[in-house]
Design an enzyme around this catalytic site. Structure first.
Site, mmCIF file in Angstrom:
data_model
loop_
_atom_site.group_PDB
_atom_site.id
_atom_site.type_symbol
_atom_site.label_atom_id
_atom_site.label_comp_id
_atom_site.label_asym_id
_atom_site.label_seq_id
_atom_site.Cartn_x
_atom_site.Cartn_y
_atom_site.Cartn_z
ATOM 1 N N ARG A 80 0.704 -6.038 -10.405
ATOM 2 C CA ARG A 80 1.257 -5.526 -9.139
ATOM 3 C C ARG A 80 1.452 -6.617 -8.087
ATOM 4 N NH1 ARG A 80 -3.448 -1.889 -6.132
ATOM 5 N NH2 ARG A 80 -5.198 -3.308 -6.486
ATOM 6 N N GLU A 94 -1.344 9.905 -10.673
ATOM 7 C CA GLU A 94 -1.015 8.717 -11.450
ATOM 8 C C GLU A 94 -0.901 9.034 -12.945
ATOM 9 O OE1 GLU A 94 -4.253 6.951 -8.443
ATOM 10 O OE2 GLU A 94 -4.042 5.835 -10.302
ATOM 11 N N ARG A 105 0.881 -1.193 0.000
ATOM 12 C CA ARG A 105 0.000 0.000 0.000
ATOM 13 C C ARG A 105 0.913 1.237 0.000
ATOM 14 N NH1 ARG A 105 -4.511 0.863 -1.721
ATOM 15 N NH2 ARG A 105 -5.648 -0.624 -0.413
ATOM 16 N N ASP A 119 -11.467 11.390 -6.317
ATOM 17 C CA ASP A 119 -11.092 10.233 -7.147
ATOM 18 C C ASP A 119 -11.466 10.600 -8.578
ATOM 19 O OD1 ASP A 119 -11.652 6.611 -6.859
ATOM 20 O OD2 ASP A 119 -10.393 7.833 -8.207
ATOM 21 N N HIS A 138 0.761 4.077 -10.450
ATOM 22 C CA HIS A 138 -0.155 4.551 -9.388
ATOM 23 C C HIS A 138 0.641 5.183 -8.233
ATOM 24 C CE1 HIS A 138 -3.353 4.290 -6.365
ATOM 25 N NE2 HIS A 138 -4.186 3.823 -7.240
HETATM 26 O O1 TA6 Z 1 -6.448 5.218 -8.527
HETATM 27 C C1 TA6 Z 1 -7.540 5.475 -7.663
HETATM 28 C C2 TA6 Z 1 -8.204 4.158 -7.280
HETATM 29 O O2 TA6 Z 1 -8.775 3.546 -8.417
HETATM 30 C C3 TA6 Z 1 -9.227 4.443 -6.187
HETATM 31 O O3 TA6 Z 1 -10.553 4.283 -6.659
HETATM 32 C C4 TA6 Z 1 -8.864 3.431 -5.089
HETATM 33 O O4 TA6 Z 1 -9.554 2.232 -5.278
HETATM 34 C C5 TA6 Z 1 -7.356 3.298 -5.324
HETATM 35 O O5 TA6 Z 1 -7.230 3.246 -6.745
HETATM 36 C C6 TA6 Z 1 -6.687 2.166 -4.591
HETATM 37 O O6 TA6 Z 1 -7.087 0.956 -5.123
HETATM 38 P P1 TA6 Z 1 -6.504 -0.417 -4.438
HETATM 39 O O7 TA6 Z 1 -6.982 -1.518 -5.324
HETATM 40 O O8 TA6 Z 1 -4.998 -0.278 -4.420
HETATM 41 O O9 TA6 Z 1 -7.060 -0.417 -3.046
#
Ligand code: TA6
Length: 285
Positions: free
Chosen positions: A89, A258, A63, A201, A158
């Site tokens: 990932r 991102e 994370r 978002d 990301h």
């Molecule tokens: O990039 C933004 C996003 O799509 C959010 O909607 C949130 O879900 C984030 O990615 C994190 O996603 P994850 O699958 O890493 O928890």
């Protein structure tokens, strides 16, 4: 470059990563997901945010840092049982080359299609990921179509940016751009700089210039290539509390900016051809 030290290390349960130390910067990249989770230029603060609650264990994406969303961004278009943001990932990459130049070190990672990936993404591919660790951070995700049929990818680098405090920052470079608000599915236009005081978002389109995160203590510039979309995300309080591997106040010191080919900015890659998504990130300190 003077001295370059590359060390393969692992956490207690065997989670493997590579530590890079050169004259310009230090970095850490996990083999799982080729996941860059630390980058710190020698005269600057760490650039990337990582959750204090993040697991460093097989099968779970770290994370923070720079997760690779590939070969789809967000939820899978037709099969909700497939992992959000694709399988890259949490896949094991191979580090197949390390190069040095006057500006820093470049580590090259590779992921190739397998019978397992073909079940989720029915195309032959090679995914190459080059991470340049220097006074700037450069990431290049190159998708090769090694099959005989065209395929479409959506993807994102990301990037979780470390902030002094979410209340101290604003984001320049997206003024006037159209964006899809993922919370309401509405298409809007960015009015002025972005300030964050709630869950944000957004997928921005027609992105054609650098994005700048202005923090109290520093400015961070993100330039993308092979991309016409960018995602800006902060979960704020409620979503932060619901999410995996997030501490309750984690949202206060992070912002995702991102570099992407997301949603309508999907890219079709013909057999024998490739597409490269790039991000170049620099910070004043
Ligand atoms: O990039 C933004 C996003 O799509 C959010 O909607 C949130 O879900 C984030 O990615 C994190 O996603 P994850 O699958 O890493 O928890």
């Amino acid at each position: 470059m003077g001295h370059l030290v590359i060390t393969r290390k692992q956490y207690a349960d065997g989670f493997e990563y590579i530590e890079v130390c050169n004259d310009a910067a230090r970095a850490k990249i996990a083999l799982q997901g080729a996941h860059l989770f630390h980058y710190e230029r020698r005269d600057a603060l760490p650039l990337l945010w990582v959750s204090g609650a993040s697991a460093f264990k097989e099968g779970e994406a770290i994370r923070g840092g720079v997760p690779l969303c590939w070969p789809w961004f967000g939820r899978h278009m037709s099969d909700p049982s497939l992992p959000q943001h694709g399988f890259a990932r949490t896949a094991m990459f191979e580090c197949f080359d390390v190069r040095e130049d006057a500006n820093g070190s470049t580590l090259c990672f590779r992921l190739c299609s397998t019978p397992q990936t073909l079940q989720q993404f029915p195309y032959a591919f090679e995914l190459h990921y080059r991470v340049h660790i220097g006074v700037t951070l450069r990431m290049e995700l190159q998708t090769y179509n090694t099959g005989d049929a065209p395929f479409e990818v959506t993807q994102a680098l990301h990037t979780y940016i470390a902030l002094s405090d979410i209340g101290n920052i604003h984001v320049n470079g997206l003024e006037g751009k159209p964006y899809l608000d993922a919370l309401t599915q509405e298409l809007r236009f960015q009015n002025g700089a972005i300030r964050i005081d709630q869950e944000v978002d957004r997928i921005y389109y027609e992105v054609d210039e650098a994005i700048e995160v202005v923090d109290a203590a520093r400015r961070i510039c993100i330039e993308s290539g092979g991309s016409a979309s960018a995602v800006v995300w902060n979960p704020w309080i409620a979503k932060c509390a619901r999410m995996s591997a997030m501490e309750p106040e984690g949202y206060k010191t992070m912002l995702c900016v991102e570099s992407a080919n997301a949603c309508d900015d999907a890219r079709v890659i013909a057999p024998g051809h490739s597409h490269t998504l790039r991000a170049l990130i620099c910070t004043t300190h």
